[in-house]
Design a protein around this motif. Structure first.
Motif, PDB file in Angstrom:
ATOM      1  N   ALA A  90      11.576  22.828   5.399  1.00 28.57           N
ATOM      2  CA  ALA A  90      11.513  21.710   4.519  1.00 28.57           C
ATOM      3  C   ALA A  90      10.733  22.320   3.200  1.00 28.57           C
ATOM      4  CB  ALA A  90      10.576  20.599   4.936  1.00 28.57           C
ATOM      5  N   HIS A  91      11.008  21.951   2.101  1.00 28.33           N
ATOM      6  CA  HIS A  91      10.098  22.118   0.951  1.00 28.33           C
ATOM      7  C   HIS A  91       8.798  21.575   0.905  1.00 28.33           C
ATOM      8  CE1 HIS A  91      14.438  22.873  -0.183  1.00 28.33           C
ATOM      9  NE2 HIS A  91      13.877  23.923  -1.125  1.00 28.33           N
ATOM     10  N   GLN A  92       8.729  20.315   1.248  1.00 26.35           N
ATOM     11  CA  GLN A  92       7.475  19.575   1.477  1.00 26.35           C
ATOM     12  C   GLN A  92       7.624  18.864   2.777  1.00 26.35           C
ATOM     13  OE1 GLN A  92       4.728  19.826  -0.082  1.00 26.35           O
ATOM     14  NE2 GLN A  92       5.241  20.670  -2.238  1.00 26.35           N
ATOM     15  N   ARG A  93       6.061  18.664   3.166  1.00 25.37           N
ATOM     16  CA  ARG A  93       5.828  17.903   4.483  1.00 25.37           C
ATOM     17  C   ARG A  93       4.972  16.862   4.221  1.00 25.37           C
ATOM     18  NH1 ARG A  93       8.176  20.570   9.173  1.00 25.37           N
ATOM     19  NH2 ARG A  93       9.032  22.434   8.711  1.00 25.37           N
ATOM     20  N   VAL A  94       5.346  15.536   4.283  1.00 25.28           N
ATOM     21  CA  VAL A  94       4.485  14.498   3.889  1.00 25.28           C
ATOM     22  C   VAL A  94       4.022  13.868   5.224  1.00 25.28           C
ATOM     23  CG1 VAL A  94       3.921  12.402   2.823  1.00 25.28           C
ATOM     24  CG2 VAL A  94       5.290  14.210   1.600  1.00 25.28           C
ATOM     25  N   THR A  95       2.745  13.610   5.469  1.00 24.63           N
ATOM     26  CA  THR A  95       2.131  13.266   6.639  1.00 24.63           C
ATOM     27  C   THR A  95       1.978  11.485   6.457  1.00 24.63           C
ATOM     28  OG1 THR A  95       1.042  14.958   7.322  1.00 24.63           O
ATOM     29  CG2 THR A  95       0.184  13.117   8.381  1.00 24.63           C
ATOM     30  N   CYS A  96       2.661  10.794   7.337  1.00 23.73           N
ATOM     31  CA  CYS A  96       2.292   9.309   7.292  1.00 23.73           C
ATOM     32  C   CYS A  96       1.513   8.945   8.323  1.00 23.73           C
ATOM     33  CB  CYS A  96       4.017   8.629   7.418  1.00 23.73           C
ATOM     34  SG  CYS A  96       3.643   6.662   7.323  1.00 23.73           S
ATOM     35  N   ALA A  97       0.170   8.688   8.113  1.00 24.47           N
ATOM     36  CA  ALA A  97      -1.047   8.713   8.675  1.00 24.47           C
ATOM     37  C   ALA A  97      -1.260   7.092   9.095  1.00 24.47           C
ATOM     38  CB  ALA A  97      -2.134   9.084   8.096  1.00 24.47           C
ATOM     39  N   ALA A  98      -1.587   6.865  10.254  1.00 30.59           N
ATOM     40  CA  ALA A  98      -1.943   5.275  10.460  1.00 30.59           C
ATOM     41  C   ALA A  98      -3.032   5.013   9.604  1.00 30.59           C
ATOM     42  CB  ALA A  98      -2.453   5.393  12.010  1.00 30.59           C
ATOM     43  N   PRO A  99      -2.909   3.618   9.137  1.00 29.86           N
ATOM     44  CA  PRO A  99      -3.929   3.068   8.303  1.00 29.86           C
ATOM     45  C   PRO A  99      -5.241   2.860   9.025  1.00 29.86           C
ATOM     46  CG  PRO A  99      -2.346   1.342   8.795  1.00 29.86           C
ATOM     47  CD  PRO A  99      -1.731   2.750   9.371  1.00 29.86           C
TER      48      PRO A  99
ATOM     49  N   GLY B 123       4.908  11.366  11.078  1.00 28.26           N
ATOM     50  CA  GLY B 123       3.814  10.634  11.910  1.00 28.26           C
ATOM     51  C   GLY B 123       4.063  10.165  13.327  1.00 28.26           C
ATOM     52  N   ILE B 124       3.274   9.414  13.685  1.00 24.24           N
ATOM     53  CA  ILE B 124       3.327   8.844  15.168  1.00 24.24           C
ATOM     54  C   ILE B 124       4.302   7.761  14.960  1.00 24.24           C
ATOM     55  CG2 ILE B 124       0.989   9.776  15.681  1.00 24.24           C
ATOM     56  CD1 ILE B 124      -0.115   6.767  15.484  1.00 24.24           C
ATOM     57  N   GLY B 125       4.551   7.320  16.173  1.00 25.53           N
ATOM     58  CA  GLY B 125       5.674   6.128  16.111  1.00 25.53           C
ATOM     59  C   GLY B 125       5.046   5.016  15.724  1.00 25.53           C
ATOM     60  N   GLY B 126       5.680   4.200  15.108  1.00 24.75           N
ATOM     61  CA  GLY B 126       5.360   2.900  14.780  1.00 24.75           C
ATOM     62  C   GLY B 126       4.235   2.695  13.654  1.00 24.75           C
ATOM     63  N   VAL B 127       4.179   3.990  12.850  1.00 22.78           N
ATOM     64  CA  VAL B 127       3.169   4.038  11.931  1.00 22.78           C
ATOM     65  C   VAL B 127       3.742   3.584  10.271  1.00 22.78           C
ATOM     66  CG1 VAL B 127       3.523   6.359  10.883  1.00 22.78           C
ATOM     67  CG2 VAL B 127       1.275   5.499  10.981  1.00 22.78           C
ATOM     68  N   GLY B 128       4.941   3.479  10.279  1.00 20.26           N
ATOM     69  CA  GLY B 128       5.690   2.696   9.183  1.00 20.26           C
ATOM     70  C   GLY B 128       6.482   4.191   8.270  1.00 20.26           C
ATOM     71  N   LYS B 129       6.909   5.031   9.156  1.00 19.87           N
ATOM     72  CA  LYS B 129       7.551   6.095   8.497  1.00 19.87           C
ATOM     73  C   LYS B 129       9.027   5.625   7.688  1.00 19.87           C
ATOM     74  CE  LYS B 129       8.049   8.478  11.882  1.00 19.87           C
ATOM     75  NZ  LYS B 129       7.083   7.463  12.921  1.00 19.87           N
ATOM     76  N   THR B 130       9.816   4.751   8.568  1.00 23.59           N
ATOM     77  CA  THR B 130      11.009   4.032   8.067  1.00 23.59           C
ATOM     78  C   THR B 130      10.754   3.211   6.822  1.00 23.59           C
ATOM     79  OG1 THR B 130      12.103   4.419  10.186  1.00 23.59           O
ATOM     80  CG2 THR B 130      13.043   2.830   8.766  1.00 23.59           C
TER      81      THR B 130
ATOM     82  N   SER C 166      11.175   2.051   1.357  1.00 26.32           N
ATOM     83  CA  SER C 166      10.494   1.640   0.023  1.00 26.32           C
ATOM     84  C   SER C 166      10.799   2.652  -1.112  1.00 26.32           C
ATOM     85  CB  SER C 166       9.289   1.357   0.409  1.00 26.32           C
ATOM     86  OG  SER C 166       8.568   0.768  -0.722  1.00 26.32           O
ATOM     87  N   TRP C 167      10.678   3.773  -0.747  1.00 25.65           N
ATOM     88  CA  TRP C 167      10.409   4.941  -1.977  1.00 25.65           C
ATOM     89  C   TRP C 167      11.828   5.083  -2.267  1.00 25.65           C
ATOM     90  CZ3 TRP C 167      13.185   9.457  -2.243  1.00 25.65           C
ATOM     91  CH2 TRP C 167      12.823  10.277  -3.384  1.00 25.65           C
ATOM     92  N   ALA C 168      12.939   4.966  -1.310  1.00 23.42           N
ATOM     93  CA  ALA C 168      14.272   5.507  -1.865  1.00 23.42           C
ATOM     94  C   ALA C 168      14.811   4.228  -2.771  1.00 23.42           C
ATOM     95  CB  ALA C 168      15.137   5.265  -0.689  1.00 23.42           C
TER      96      ALA C 168
ATOM     97  N   GLY D 239       0.696  -1.141   0.065  1.00 19.25           N
ATOM     98  CA  GLY D 239      -0.118   0.105   0.127  1.00 19.25           C
ATOM     99  C   GLY D 239       0.889   1.284  -0.021  1.00 19.25           C
ATOM    100  N   ARG D 240       0.136   2.320   0.574  1.00 21.63           N
ATOM    101  CA  ARG D 240       0.956   3.656   0.666  1.00 21.63           C
ATOM    102  C   ARG D 240       1.028   4.386  -0.533  1.00 21.63           C
ATOM    103  NH1 ARG D 240       0.226   5.584   5.768  1.00 21.63           N
ATOM    104  NH2 ARG D 240       1.075   4.236   7.450  1.00 21.63           N
ATOM    105  N   GLU D 241       0.146   4.121  -1.530  1.00 27.63           N
ATOM    106  CA  GLU D 241       0.348   4.866  -2.949  1.00 27.63           C
ATOM    107  C   GLU D 241       0.389   6.297  -2.749  1.00 27.63           C
ATOM    108  OE1 GLU D 241      -1.411   2.328  -2.490  1.00 27.63           O
ATOM    109  OE2 GLU D 241      -0.780   0.668  -3.581  1.00 27.63           O
TER     110      GLU D 241
END
Length: 563
Positions: free
Chosen positions: A406-415, A288-295, A300-302, A265-267
């Motif tokens: 930061a030029h952009q801030r992307v929020t990694c929200a919990a599913p 995003g909050i801890g454990g949500v999958g930021k790393t 994956s994107w890198a 996911g995370r498209e």
């Protein structure tokens, strides 16, 4: 250019801040209105949040935090009034944006000309230090410094083009001035040595090498890099090829860990990262909050976009929120990056300022992705920013790092969590028809939890714990989950506590001894205590325990049980 009626509007930031409406210079009042316009123009066509604008306009010290946004609205109102018909500031969701069409901003034209190889025309757009009439230390340190690096890179390319065209003699005076202004920039020294050699000044070229070596040893404690060293030996042998200074070929650095195998996911977030990193030298914050999958998302994107960074990628875990240790100091992180870039450990300078200076010089002109993972605050990140348009920086953190430009801030929200069985199958990758094996993630997590009948979303979260780190075996499941076997009493048909079994009949129908009222009360109180929702207050839990411990309630609980 912006067309208002029949009049065009131009915005200039490569020098003093200017707004031209036709042939008329629009006066912009000094102070926060001018600073606000500068911030929005540097991120033209990109929304900037109100919180970040407040933090930047008052340097993190808003006079009245409760009325900060109302004060920001007053600043925006004054700016719009001063711009008149040239106003471009528009209200966006949660902030403001400067709507600037193509060709209206000199910074955009500079980048377009540089990308087309028209370096001389691009440099003509510069009228001095960008935004020198805008007073803000943070703006100049974080936003203007990368622009100056971008200018120097284009200038190096223009000089290379002049060397290729055979104008070496005309470049000597300019290059002597540039090496004096930027004594640690080895590319200018190499161009000076080459220009002197081709102007029949071999001795002066060798003297220039000795001068830069002495400067680097004195300032940073390092020797010149392989490009200058190779050029020096070629000049000694009188074996210098034609053309400009050629940087030695480097093997691409691949230090970003591989993608997590369970990542799905995370498209939407992946697409947001693609868009955010299109700007040269972008600094993107993924929070995003801890454990949500930021790393996991960042890795994956890198890994999927490695083709965009020909010189490689770097990864540093800053351990900003590790419970077992302290966050990594910027000096230690800079040392690790320098070693990853090929600098010998004994050549790494001692101080933070010297290390960051060498880091910027080493990364200049190289197309690299820098991932700063798990950052605690802005002070941990800002010293590590290379400030070069060829390096893209991706930062992950639980905090929003307001001081970071930061030029952009992307929020990694919990599913979205759900209790349906299909959610666990989708998260773990199993299908409806396939029965999970005993060694699967869900089986191992359930066994580690101790038979606890968690909701499907909770079990799914445990099974997919690898979304923020690499998947771990069931032995690494937190002990507080494994201990729930001894604390959790289920009411299903297959499992009961020893107390309830002693009071009820077994599945074979054999009658057992009748428990005393005290045993039934203790059993019911334990059941009520262990199944009490976490959201209840302490007084509610006490009342629930007293009610469950009464003889009448005990008889109801025990007699109501059936095998």
């Amino acid at each position: 250019m912006t067309v208002v009626g029949k009049t065009t509007t131009r915005f200039n930031v490569l020098g003093p801040l200017e707004v031209w409406h036709g042939d008329v210079l629009v006066p912009i009042p000094a102070g926060r209105s001018r600073l606000l316009l500068a911030i929005l123009l540097l991120r033209a066509n990109q929304p900037v949040s109100a919180d970040e604008l407040v933090d930047r306009l008052w340097d993190g010290e808003a006079p009245n935090p409760d009325r900060a946004k109302a004060t920001l609205q007053m600043v925006v109102r004054r700016l719009r009034q001063s711009l008149g018909p040239a106003k471009v500031v528009r209200t966006a969701v949660g902030g403001y944006v400067a709507d600037v069409p193509p060709g209206a901003l000199d910074l955009h034209r500079f980048r377009e000309l540089a990308a087309a190889g028209k370096y001389a025309e691009a440099l003509e757009l510069w009228r001095g230090e960008p935004l020198r009439d805008v007073r803000s230390d943070v703006l100049h340190q974080v936003e203007v410094a990368p622009l100056l690096e971008e200018y120097l890179v284009v200038l190096e390319r223009r000089i290379d083009a002049d060397l290729d065209a055979g104008r070496a003699g005309d470049l000597v005076a300019e290059l002597r001035s540039l090496t004096g202004q930027h004594p640690l920039r080895e590319r200018f020294w190499g161009q000076l040595m080459l220009a002197l050699y081709r102007s029949d000044q071999q001795a002066a070229a060798l003297a220039a090498f000795r001068a830069v070596r002495a400067t680097l040893v004195e300032e940073l404690g390092v020797d010149p890099g392989p490009m200058l060293t190779d050029l020096y030996h070629r000049i000694l042998r009188d074996d210098v090829p034609g053309g400009s200074v050629v940087m030695p070929s480097r093997q691409a650095l691949r230090h970003v860990p591989p993608e997590v195998s369970l990542f799905v996911g995370r498209e939407r977030e992946l697409a947001a990262l693609d868009e955010a990193t299109l700007e040269p030298g972008a600094v993107v914050l993924l929070h995003g909050i801890g454990g949500v999958g930021k790393t996991a998302l960042a890795l994956s994107w890198a890994n999927r976009r490695r083709d965009r960074f020909g010189d490689g990628d770097l990864h540093v875990n800053l351990h900003g929120f590790d419970a077992a240790g302290r966050p990594v100091e910027p000096a230690s992180a800079a040392e690790a990056l320098l070693v990853s870039l090929g600098v010998r450990p004994e050549d790494v300078p001692a101080g933070l300022a010297e290390r960051t200076t060498l880091l910027r010089a080493t990364m200049a002109g190289r197309r690299i992705l820098l991932v700063l993972d798990n950052a605690a605050d802005s002070d941990q990140v800002i010293p590590l920013l290379p400030g070069t348009p060829t390096v893209t920086v991706l930062v992950t953190s639980r905090n929003q790092l307001r001081k970071l430009a930061a030029h952009q801030r992307v929020t990694c929200a919990a599913p979205r969590s759900t209790t349906s069985a299909g959610s666990t199958r989708r998260s773990t990758g199993t299908t409806r028809r396939s029965k999970p094996s005993s060694g699967g993630w869900r089986s191992r997590c359930t066994s580690a939890i101790g038979g606890w009948r968690a909701s499907s979303s909770r079990t799914s979260a445990a099974c997919t714990s690898g979304l923020d780190s690499t998947p771990s075996p069931s032995s690494t499941i937190p002990a507080r989950w494994r201990s729930r076997r001894s604390r959790t009493m289920t009411t299903g048909r297959r499992r009961r506590t020893s107390t309830s079994r002693s009071a009820c009949s077994a599945s074979t129908g054999t009658r057992r001894r009748r428990s005393t009222v005290g045993e039934r009360a203790r059993s019911s109180r334990a059941m009520a205590t262990t199944t009490t929702p976490r959201g209840l207050s302490a007084s509610s839990r006490r009342r629930r325990g007293r009610w469950a411990g009464s003889p009448k309630r005990s008889r109801c609980c025990v007699r109501g049980s059936r095998p």
